[in-house]
Design an enzyme around this catalytic site. Structure first.
Site, mmCIF file in Angstrom:
data_model
loop_
_atom_site.group_PDB
_atom_site.id
_atom_site.type_symbol
_atom_site.label_atom_id
_atom_site.label_comp_id
_atom_site.label_asym_id
_atom_site.label_seq_id
_atom_site.Cartn_x
_atom_site.Cartn_y
_atom_site.Cartn_z
ATOM 1 N N GLU A 227 0.889 -1.175 0.000
ATOM 2 C CA GLU A 227 0.000 0.000 0.000
ATOM 3 C C GLU A 227 0.911 1.204 0.000
ATOM 4 O OE1 GLU A 227 -1.443 3.217 1.060
ATOM 5 O OE2 GLU A 227 -2.004 2.349 2.997
ATOM 6 N N CYS A 261 -1.685 8.660 2.738
ATOM 7 C CA CYS A 261 -1.723 8.264 1.328
ATOM 8 C C CYS A 261 -3.088 8.545 0.723
ATOM 9 C CB CYS A 261 -1.395 6.780 1.193
ATOM 10 S SG CYS A 261 0.260 6.335 1.737
#
Length: 459
Positions: A227, A261
């Site tokens: 990720e 993110c």
């Protein structure tokens, strides 16, 4: 030696000795041994550990939230919410893991074969500083429920949090050796990945580090979930509820001081409503309180490290030099610690830094689109593909447009967020694999076919 620094004032919190090779070897040996026993524990019993993990998190919430705020600057109210979310994730998988990992019958003419979900082994978890508890427990709850063990290599600016996670696992009754935290330099990671006692790797971090870990894991033929970075679009179409969109946009960009993110980063707005959206957005930004992250009404605390602030400011300066319009913020604050104000850049275009690069901090880039088709094209004009948001009153149209957005998730009339009920992850240079939901718990299992032939009668 690892040093923990308080980003609110730059003061040293504590120093920690690094674990040596002998300690690493013992941790890997213990994890491999404990996991062989753990995998044989019925899942109905394994999920009891998750229930205990949730209890330990909640009972220590005030202490652990204060650690998060002290080590990486997250406003205290958000830090408390992070701990609660970890506990909820544990509860969720305690309830649903037996269902998600139950054998699946595959009917055929002659047999009733099954697909079984067996644990892989010990997973190396390489975790970031921005959500120091959530990122680990997001992975750990399903991984332990599935019968795996884990080794944590946390970011070196949050060692106090890393050791606290080990404390939580002990308090919850984790079998001895099944989990360990390693305080090590990044240079030690490659050898751990290569070690036969590690079965798989999960990483949350930058795209650059993800490429390195992917290479190391691929060379060792180890399963990975990555990720990575994101430059999430927040698309506002002409028919959107502008007041609500702008209100949510402020939170979507500036939560966790913009250091996530899946923070919205590129605000792509149809030209016909762009002026009004920017006006509403800037009003919301002006209302944010900057200050001591330990104070409950603080919205914007310090950035986690000084070098992150310097990188962000350089991105802002390059974007302005290319022709963007500065609407708010734009330079470091004259305060102790690593404070950068909530910043708004308007008239950003695709060749500019704030469009092309991930801005990991409190900076919003507003891009004006001719129409919905242009907005989707701008959203996809990036190397990243993690999350996204789309705002329109026409939900059916929104569903159709969502299929054209290149991202791991599209939130229609809402803020991108991770939730245990839904798979989470990205495409393109935002990584691969999924966490959370049924798909997340099945990442670190052996999806095994068990073919059952017809039994022959005995004479």
């Amino acid at each position: 030696m690892i040093t923990s620094i308080n980003p609110a004032n730059g003061d040293q919190i504590a120093t920690y000795e690094l674990h040596d090779d002998a300690y690493i070897d013992r941790a890997l040996a213990s994890a491999a041994s404990a996991q062989k026993r753990w995998r044989r524990v019925p899942i109905e019993e394994r999920v009891g550990l998750l229930v205990s993990m949730a209890k330990s998190l909640r009972s220590g919430k005030a202490k652990y939230a204060a650690m998060v705020t002290r080590e990486m600057g997250k406003p205290i109210a958000e830090a408390e919410a992070e701990i609660e979310k970890c506990a909820y994730n544990c509860d969720f998988y305690a309830e649903h893991a037996p269902e998600y990992l139950a054998d699946e019958v595959v009917p055929s003419n002659a047999t009733e074969s099954v697909v079984a979900f067996d644990p892989l082994g010990v997973v190396l978890a390489i975790m970031p500083w921005n959500y120091p508890f959530w990122q680990f427990f997001r992975f750990a709850a399903p991984a332990f429920a599935a019968g795996n063990g884990a080794i944590l290599k946390h970011a070196n600016n949050v060692p106090e949090c890393a050791l606290a996670i080990e404390e939580i696992m002990r308090e919850a009754g984790c079998p001895e050796g099944l989990f360990s935290t390693l305080l090590i330099e990044p240079s030690k990671v490659a050898a751990i990945i290569e070690d036969d006692r590690i079965a798989a790797v999960t990483l949350t971090g930058s795209t650059e580090v993800g490429a390195i870990v992917a290479s190391q894991s691929g060379k060792a033929l180890k399963k990975q979930v990555l990720e990575l970075g994101g430059s999430d679009p927040f698309i506002v179409l002409a028919d959107a509820d502008l007041e609500e969109a702008a209100k949510v946009a402020v939170k979507a960009r500036y939560i966790n001081v913009g250091q996530s993110c899946v923070n919205a980063k590129r605000f792509i707005v149809e030209e016909v409503v762009a002026d009004r959206f920017v006006e509403l957005f800037c009003e919301g930004v002006a209302a944010l309180k900057i200050g001591d992250p330990m104070e409950r009404d603080t919205n914007i605390g310090p950035m986690a490290r000084k070098n992150l602030l310097s990188t962000l400011h350089n991105q802002v300066e390059r974007t302005i030099a290319s022709g963007a319009t500065l609407k708010a913020g734009g330079k470091p604050l004259d305060l102790d610690g690593f404070y950068y104000p909530p910043t708004v850049l308007d008239d950003v275009t695709p060749e500019m830094t704030a469009f092309r690069e991930e801005t990991f901090g409190p900076v919003a880039a507003v891009i004006r689109a001719r129409d919905a088709e242009h907005a989707i094209a701008l959203a996809n004009d990036t190397e990243f593909g993690l999350g996204s948001a789309l705002w329109t009153r026409d939900v059916e149209r929104g569903k159709r447009l969502a299929r054209d957005i290149e991202a791991g998730a599209v939130f229609i009339n809402g803020m991108t967020a991770s939730d245990p009920r839904y798979p989470f992850g990205g495409i393109k240079r935002s990584g691969y694999g999924r966490e959370l939901g049924v798909y997340g718990i099945r990442e670190f299992v052996n999806i095994k076919t068990v073919w059952i032939g017809p039994a022959k009668a005995t004479k």
